[in-house]
Design a protein around this motif. Structure first.
Motif, mmCIF file in Angstrom:
data_model
loop_
_atom_site.group_PDB
_atom_site.id
_atom_site.type_symbol
_atom_site.label_atom_id
_atom_site.label_comp_id
_atom_site.label_asym_id
_atom_site.label_seq_id
_atom_site.Cartn_x
_atom_site.Cartn_y
_atom_site.Cartn_z
ATOM 1 N N SER A 21 0.825 -1.216 0.000
ATOM 2 C CA SER A 21 0.000 0.000 0.000
ATOM 3 C C SER A 21 0.853 1.257 0.000
ATOM 4 O O SER A 21 0.542 2.240 -0.689
ATOM 5 C CB SER A 21 -0.929 0.015 1.225
ATOM 6 N N ALA A 22 1.944 1.232 0.762
ATOM 7 C CA ALA A 22 2.840 2.389 0.812
ATOM 8 C C ALA A 22 3.435 2.650 -0.568
ATOM 9 O O ALA A 22 3.523 3.795 -1.030
ATOM 10 C CB ALA A 22 3.948 2.158 1.835
ATOM 11 N N MET A 23 3.833 1.567 -1.242
ATOM 12 C CA MET A 23 4.419 1.712 -2.570
ATOM 13 C C MET A 23 3.380 2.203 -3.576
ATOM 14 O O MET A 23 3.649 3.109 -4.370
ATOM 15 C CB MET A 23 5.020 0.385 -3.024
ATOM 16 N N LEU A 24 2.199 1.604 -3.518
ATOM 17 C CA LEU A 24 1.144 2.008 -4.444
ATOM 18 C C LEU A 24 0.801 3.485 -4.260
ATOM 19 O O LEU A 24 0.636 4.225 -5.238
ATOM 20 C CB LEU A 24 -0.095 1.136 -4.230
ATOM 21 N N ALA A 25 0.716 3.928 -3.017
ATOM 22 C CA ALA A 25 0.430 5.344 -2.744
ATOM 23 C C ALA A 25 1.507 6.230 -3.363
ATOM 24 O O ALA A 25 1.207 7.282 -3.946
ATOM 25 C CB ALA A 25 0.336 5.588 -1.242
ATOM 26 N N GLY A 26 2.765 5.800 -3.250
ATOM 27 C CA GLY A 26 3.877 6.563 -3.824
ATOM 28 C C GLY A 26 3.805 6.641 -5.338
ATOM 29 O O GLY A 26 4.043 7.705 -5.931
ATOM 30 N N ALA A 146 13.399 -0.909 -11.505
ATOM 31 C CA ALA A 146 13.152 -1.290 -10.112
ATOM 32 C C ALA A 146 13.531 -0.145 -9.176
ATOM 33 O O ALA A 146 12.795 0.184 -8.238
ATOM 34 C CB ALA A 146 13.949 -2.548 -9.759
ATOM 35 N N ARG A 147 14.675 0.478 -9.450
ATOM 36 C CA ARG A 147 15.118 1.605 -8.635
ATOM 37 C C ARG A 147 14.106 2.750 -8.704
ATOM 38 O O ARG A 147 13.766 3.360 -7.683
ATOM 39 C CB ARG A 147 16.495 2.079 -9.101
ATOM 40 N N SER A 148 13.604 3.039 -9.906
ATOM 41 C CA SER A 148 12.634 4.128 -10.070
ATOM 42 C C SER A 148 11.363 3.864 -9.267
ATOM 43 O O SER A 148 10.836 4.757 -8.603
ATOM 44 C CB SER A 148 12.267 4.298 -11.552
ATOM 45 N N LEU A 149 10.872 2.626 -9.335
ATOM 46 C CA LEU A 149 9.651 2.277 -8.611
ATOM 47 C C LEU A 149 9.856 2.347 -7.095
ATOM 48 O O LEU A 149 9.039 2.900 -6.370
ATOM 49 C CB LEU A 149 9.177 0.881 -9.007
ATOM 50 N N LEU A 150 10.975 1.804 -6.631
ATOM 51 C CA LEU A 150 11.217 1.744 -5.201
ATOM 52 C C LEU A 150 11.596 3.105 -4.622
ATOM 53 O O LEU A 150 11.424 3.347 -3.424
ATOM 54 C CB LEU A 150 12.307 0.708 -4.901
ATOM 55 N N SER A 151 12.078 4.004 -5.474
ATOM 56 C CA SER A 151 12.417 5.357 -5.018
ATOM 57 C C SER A 151 11.189 6.132 -4.563
ATOM 58 O O SER A 151 11.308 7.156 -3.889
ATOM 59 C CB SER A 151 13.132 6.140 -6.128
ATOM 60 N N ALA A 152 10.005 5.637 -4.924
ATOM 61 C CA ALA A 152 8.763 6.293 -4.499
ATOM 62 C C ALA A 152 8.601 6.254 -2.986
ATOM 63 O O ALA A 152 7.852 7.053 -2.421
ATOM 64 C CB ALA A 152 7.556 5.629 -5.165
ATOM 65 N N VAL A 153 9.305 5.339 -2.310
ATOM 66 C CA VAL A 153 9.141 5.215 -0.855
ATOM 67 C C VAL A 153 10.447 5.421 -0.089
ATOM 68 O O VAL A 153 10.540 5.101 1.087
ATOM 69 C CB VAL A 153 8.511 3.848 -0.471
ATOM 70 N N GLY A 154 11.473 5.980 -0.758
ATOM 71 C CA GLY A 154 12.715 6.259 -0.035
ATOM 72 C C GLY A 154 13.956 5.997 -0.854
ATOM 73 O O GLY A 154 13.924 5.957 -2.083
#
Length: 270
Positions: A21-26, A146-154
């Protein structure tokens, strides 16, 4: 592969608990259209239902990426449902603790590009840090996505190899729990010295949060920051004589704790 490809072909989120959910929100906040997201979750939250994503619907034929965010114990049930997407044209990104790349390759096919990641719970406020590592078929383009997607949360860091993942799990994956316990025990110690418990907790929370922010922002390393606030023979020095004791202080205690977590991670990954 880039974010435009994700918008066009779609992103599949398998499992949408707190981390998902945190990732989706980002992602949604960052401009990814809800219409480009498919979520499969047996117990969707009210928040998830309100986001406008494709929820528990038929998956797209060739999504750009599948993010696996189910709990490890649900993996055996979840993987067969997406096995048909394996083989090379869809990137699989896993944030499931303890599940190895080899496990995914066995279920999805050895030619499947797979990136394994270890995020942590401060992702819920976009203050997480995630370590990533790819298999032999994960290209620089895949890792960049992957880095771009995960950067949404930090923050995102890249590992030399999967062998480092258990140590990462023990430091940053499980690490927030160590800090929460530090806050608990610091507050309890303040209360034992005569402070009202609510005030002691407020002081402990703000002190740990502020010190962490200062450690990230300052040019000096944490050791120097510690020296900066330690007057010889003063109150901080008296406390550090206890905490820095090689036998029973932080050095021995945290080394033992992190080793225990890393060893448990290795056991779970077998």
């Amino acid at each position: 592969m880039d974010m435009e490809t994700v918008r066009d072909r779609g992103l599949v989120l398998l499992g949408c608990g707190k981390m998902g959910s945190a990732m989706l929100a980002g992602w949604l906040k960052g401009g990814l259209p809800a219409a480009s997201v498919w979520v499969t979750d047996p117990h969707p939250s009210e928040w998830l239902k309100a986001q406008g994503v494709h929820l528990n619907a038929d998956l797209p034929e060739l999504p750009a990426i599948v993010l696996i965010a189910v709990k490890p114990q649900m993996m055996g049930e979840a993987l067969p449902a997406i096995a048909a997407l394996g083989g090379g044209r869809t990137l699989f990104l896993s944030i499931a603790a303890g599940t190895t790349i080899a496990t995914f390759e066995a279920a999805l096919g050895a030619q499947t590009p797979i990136v394994r990641a270890m995020p942590n719970t401060p992702a819920a406020i976009a203050r997480g840090i995630t370590a990533i590592v790819g298999n032999a078929h994960a290209t620089e383009s895949h890792l960049s996505l992957a880095r771009s997607l995960l950067s949404a949360v930090g923050q995102v860091v890249r590992l030399e190899g999967e062998h480092q993942m258990d140590a990462v799990t023990a430091v940053s994956g499980s690490g927030p729990a160590y800090v929460f316990h530090l806050i608990e025990t610091l507050a309890a110690a303040g209360a034992a010295e005569g402070l009202p418990p609510a005030l002691a907790l407020q002081l402990a929370k703000a002190t740990v949060a502020g010190a962490g922010a200062l450690a990230e922002a300052a040019e000096e390393d944490p050791g120097q920051l510690r020296v900066n606030v330690t007057s010889p023979g003063g109150t901080t020095a008296a406390a550090l004589d206890v905490l820095m004791n090689e036998d029973r202080g932080f050095p021995a205690l945290l080394k033992e704790a992190v080793h225990a977590a890393a060893e448990r991670g290795r056991e779970l990954g077998k």
